[in-house]
Scaffold this motif. Structure first.
Motif, PDB file in Angstrom:
ATOM      1  N   TYR A  84     -58.949 -12.502  -0.603  1.00  0.00           N
ATOM      2  CA  TYR A  84     -59.138 -11.774  -1.852  1.00  0.00           C
ATOM      3  C   TYR A  84     -60.500 -12.091  -2.474  1.00  0.00           C
ATOM      4  N   ASP A  85     -60.982 -11.156  -3.279  1.00  0.00           N
ATOM      5  CA  ASP A  85     -62.248 -11.290  -3.998  1.00  0.00           C
ATOM      6  C   ASP A  85     -61.993 -11.920  -5.364  1.00  0.00           C
ATOM      7  N   ASP A  86     -62.830 -12.917  -5.731  1.00  0.00           N
ATOM      8  CA  ASP A  86     -62.708 -13.499  -7.076  1.00  0.00           C
ATOM      9  C   ASP A  86     -63.965 -13.321  -7.917  1.00  0.00           C
ATOM     10  N   ASN A  87     -64.973 -12.623  -7.375  1.00  0.00           N
ATOM     11  CA  ASN A  87     -66.185 -12.347  -8.148  1.00  0.00           C
ATOM     12  C   ASN A  87     -66.921 -13.626  -8.547  1.00  0.00           C
ATOM     13  N   TYR A  88     -66.620 -14.747  -7.872  1.00  0.00           N
ATOM     14  CA  TYR A  88     -67.166 -16.065  -8.221  1.00  0.00           C
ATOM     15  C   TYR A  88     -66.855 -16.403  -9.680  1.00  0.00           C
ATOM     16  N   LYS A  92     -60.553 -15.649 -12.311  1.00  0.00           N
ATOM     17  CA  LYS A  92     -60.090 -14.734 -11.261  1.00  0.00           C
ATOM     18  C   LYS A  92     -59.603 -15.523 -10.047  1.00  0.00           C
ATOM     19  N   THR A  93     -60.258 -16.646  -9.761  1.00  0.00           N
ATOM     20  CA  THR A  93     -59.829 -17.495  -8.655  1.00  0.00           C
ATOM     21  C   THR A  93     -58.405 -17.984  -8.884  1.00  0.00           C
ATOM     22  N   VAL A  94     -58.124 -18.406 -10.111  1.00  0.00           N
ATOM     23  CA  VAL A  94     -56.774 -18.878 -10.451  1.00  0.00           C
ATOM     24  C   VAL A  94     -55.760 -17.765 -10.206  1.00  0.00           C
ATOM     25  N   GLU A  95     -56.094 -16.572 -10.646  1.00  0.00           N
ATOM     26  CA  GLU A  95     -55.204 -15.417 -10.457  1.00  0.00           C
ATOM     27  C   GLU A  95     -54.936 -15.150  -8.969  1.00  0.00           C
ATOM     28  N   GLN A  96     -55.995 -15.196  -8.178  1.00  0.00           N
ATOM     29  CA  GLN A  96     -55.844 -14.909  -6.751  1.00  0.00           C
ATOM     30  C   GLN A  96     -55.096 -16.024  -6.025  1.00  0.00           C
ATOM     31  N   ALA A  97     -55.315 -17.275  -6.437  1.00  0.00           N
ATOM     32  CA  ALA A  97     -54.598 -18.391  -5.815  1.00  0.00           C
ATOM     33  C   ALA A  97     -53.104 -18.280  -6.081  1.00  0.00           C
ATOM     34  N   GLU A 102     -47.682 -17.629  -4.555  1.00  0.00           N
ATOM     35  CA  GLU A 102     -46.386 -17.231  -5.093  1.00  0.00           C
ATOM     36  C   GLU A 102     -45.919 -15.847  -4.642  1.00  0.00           C
ATOM     37  N   SER A 103     -46.848 -14.939  -4.360  1.00  0.00           N
ATOM     38  CA  SER A 103     -46.455 -13.593  -3.919  1.00  0.00           C
ATOM     39  C   SER A 103     -46.581 -13.431  -2.409  1.00  0.00           C
ATOM     40  N   ASP A 104     -47.762 -13.755  -1.876  1.00  0.00           N
ATOM     41  CA  ASP A 104     -47.961 -13.619  -0.430  1.00  0.00           C
ATOM     42  C   ASP A 104     -47.285 -14.753   0.343  1.00  0.00           C
ATOM     43  N   GLU A 105     -47.033 -15.865  -0.339  1.00  0.00           N
ATOM     44  CA  GLU A 105     -46.371 -17.026   0.262  1.00  0.00           C
ATOM     45  C   GLU A 105     -47.095 -17.510   1.519  1.00  0.00           C
ATOM     46  N   VAL A 106     -48.392 -17.813   1.348  1.00  0.00           N
ATOM     47  CA  VAL A 106     -49.181 -18.314   2.473  1.00  0.00           C
ATOM     48  C   VAL A 106     -48.817 -19.778   2.751  1.00  0.00           C
ATOM     49  N   LEU A 107     -49.080 -20.214   3.977  1.00  0.00           N
ATOM     50  CA  LEU A 107     -48.838 -21.603   4.356  1.00  0.00           C
ATOM     51  C   LEU A 107     -49.902 -22.515   3.751  1.00  0.00           C
ATOM     52  N   ILE A 121     -58.720 -24.300  -9.330  1.00  0.00           N
ATOM     53  CA  ILE A 121     -57.396 -24.221  -8.704  1.00  0.00           C
ATOM     54  C   ILE A 121     -56.945 -25.541  -8.072  1.00  0.00           C
ATOM     55  N   GLN A 122     -57.780 -26.571  -8.142  1.00  0.00           N
ATOM     56  CA  GLN A 122     -57.471 -27.816  -7.437  1.00  0.00           C
ATOM     57  C   GLN A 122     -56.159 -28.447  -7.924  1.00  0.00           C
ATOM     58  N   LYS A 123     -55.976 -28.571  -9.228  1.00  0.00           N
ATOM     59  CA  LYS A 123     -54.750 -29.184  -9.750  1.00  0.00           C
ATOM     60  C   LYS A 123     -53.533 -28.330  -9.396  1.00  0.00           C
ATOM     61  N   TYR A 124     -53.676 -27.028  -9.501  1.00  0.00           N
ATOM     62  CA  TYR A 124     -52.564 -26.126  -9.177  1.00  0.00           C
ATOM     63  C   TYR A 124     -52.146 -26.278  -7.719  1.00  0.00           C
ATOM     64  N   MET A 125     -53.123 -26.283  -6.809  1.00  0.00           N
ATOM     65  CA  MET A 125     -52.816 -26.388  -5.379  1.00  0.00           C
ATOM     66  C   MET A 125     -52.125 -27.710  -5.072  1.00  0.00           C
TER      67      MET A 125
END
Length: 408
Positions: A84-88, A92-97, A102-107, A121-125
């Protein structure tokens, strides 16, 4: 043999088969995002915005995983690469992560780009215990397994790089007057810290100017004018590709010819040097840890041949003078290496375990002598660099392969 005995033997045989089958099934372990046939890999790239020159990394990775899938995948599983694009833009990065987890359920999330975006996004991940693996930024903070065990970098860290430049300056230009231009965020400040640490006690007297810019600025011309006015004879250029090209051009326009150090994340000939003008980039010093595709010495190198064959078939429109294409090729090999090592245990915990157990790995494309090594206490896969100087229309390596140990 009696019928009763035959039935007993058959029953015993069936029991053995059933037991072995159960054992085989038990050996397969999956977390969300992995099955017998698929591995979901998430990615976030600035396909638009001020750092869009790096978008080629995501496109190269998509092409590489297509090749891997065509070759049968990883242990029979195909990679489903979702980028996904986050526009730097960190929000937006938080939204895409969140969307990926939570939606795509990536590994896992692989090689997302940029220091501010990954910081966001570091703390979230880590709270979600989803691997934030081989992030595309050299910030020193990614090597913190004690506090962030689900985040790991890839490339040599920024502080190590500027420590190496500082040591070169101290040895060859001990009376230098240094001007620094840096991006006003964690990425730029990390580089600046390395420079000051490398200069040590002489930093205060040698650095005559520090000027920062915001990624939202359309041009950095005014910053270059201010730095030139200081009379500095060494210029440390800590910028992303768009601004790096602007700085090189503006220096030439002003006739300012300091000894110019360019951070290696903007050392691409295709996306920085050529647009800025080869004639304007002569004698710039930077550093490398992988082979420069424009360097004729690698023409018959097996890694370069394999790289060109891959691009011919899977990404023919790629700009082969863009170092980001080679970077993406190398880090993609790193992910495949880790996933293969996981075998049938495709849990998030095992992915981080295997990523932290790499020994002297040499993906195609690294410079001779540069190897990937990690451990449970060292989340910095690459730590070696070689200085390069721009001559004519290419980079020339000089000196030995160096390691800028942080704090050393």
């Amino acid at each position: 043999m009696s019928t009763r005995r035959q039935l007993a033997v058959l029953a015993a045989a069936l029991a053995i088969v059933a037991t072995s089958g159960s054992a085989a099934l038990a050996q397969k372990k999956y977390d969300t995002g992995a099955t017998d046939t698929e591995i979901k890999v998430g990615n976030i790239m600035p396909y638009s915005g001020p750092a869009s020159a790096y978008g080629v990394i995501g496109r190269t990775e998509a092409a590489y995983f297509k090749m891997i899938n065509d070759q049968g995948g990883i242990n029979g599983r195909k990679i489903n690469f979702i980028s996904y694009d986050d526009n730097y833009s960190p929000p937006k990065t938080v939204e895409q992560a969140r969307k990926l987890v939570e939606s795509d359920e990536v590994l896992l999330v692989f090689n997302s780009l940029g220091t501010p975006p990954n910081t966001a996004i570091q703390k979230y991940m880590n709270q979600k215990k989803v691997p934030q693996l081989f992030v595309a930024t050299g910030a020193t903070k990614w090597n913190d397994p004690q506090n962030f065990p689900w985040t790991m970098g890839w490339q040599p860290n920024y502080q190590s790089e500027t420590i190496i430049y500082a040591r070169y300056i101290l040895k060859n230009h001990p009376n230098a007057k240094i001007a620094v231009l840096y991006q006003n965020d964690d990425y730029g400040k990390d580089y600046l810290k390395g420079l000051k640490d490398g200069l040590g006690a002489k930093a205060a007297s040698m650095i005559v100017a520090e000027d920062s810019y915001e990624v939202s600025e359309p041009t950095i011309d005014s910053h270059i004018v201010r730095l030139k006015a200081t009379g500095a004879d060494v210029f440390i250029n800590i910028t992303t590709p768009k601004f790096a090209a602007q700085a090189i051009k503006k220096n030439a326009e002003l006739g300012w010819k300091p000894l110019h150090f360019l951070n290696n994340v903007s050392g691409s000939i295709g996306s920085v040097i050529k647009p800025a003008g080869f004639e304007n980039a002569q004698d710039i010093i930077s550093s490398q840890y992988f082979k420069d595709p424009t360097d004729a010495q690698w023409k018959t190198d097996k890694a370069m041949i394999a790289w060109n064959e891959f691009l011919d078939k899977y990404y023919p429109e790629a700009n082969r003078a863009d170092a980001s294409v080679m970077y993406a090729y190398i880090v993609s090999q790193g992910l495949v290496h880790v996933l293969k090592a996981c075998g049938d245990n495709l849990t998030r915990e095992n992915i981080m375990k295997q990523a932290a157990s790499i020994r002297d790995y040499e993906p195609l494309g690294l410079l001779p002598g540069v190897k990937v090594n990690t451990s449970p206490t060292d989340f910095a896969p690459l730590s070696q660099l070689q200085l390069i100087r721009f001559k004519g229309e290419t980079w020339e390596r000089f000196g030995e392969v160096l390691s800028g140990d942080v704090g050393g």
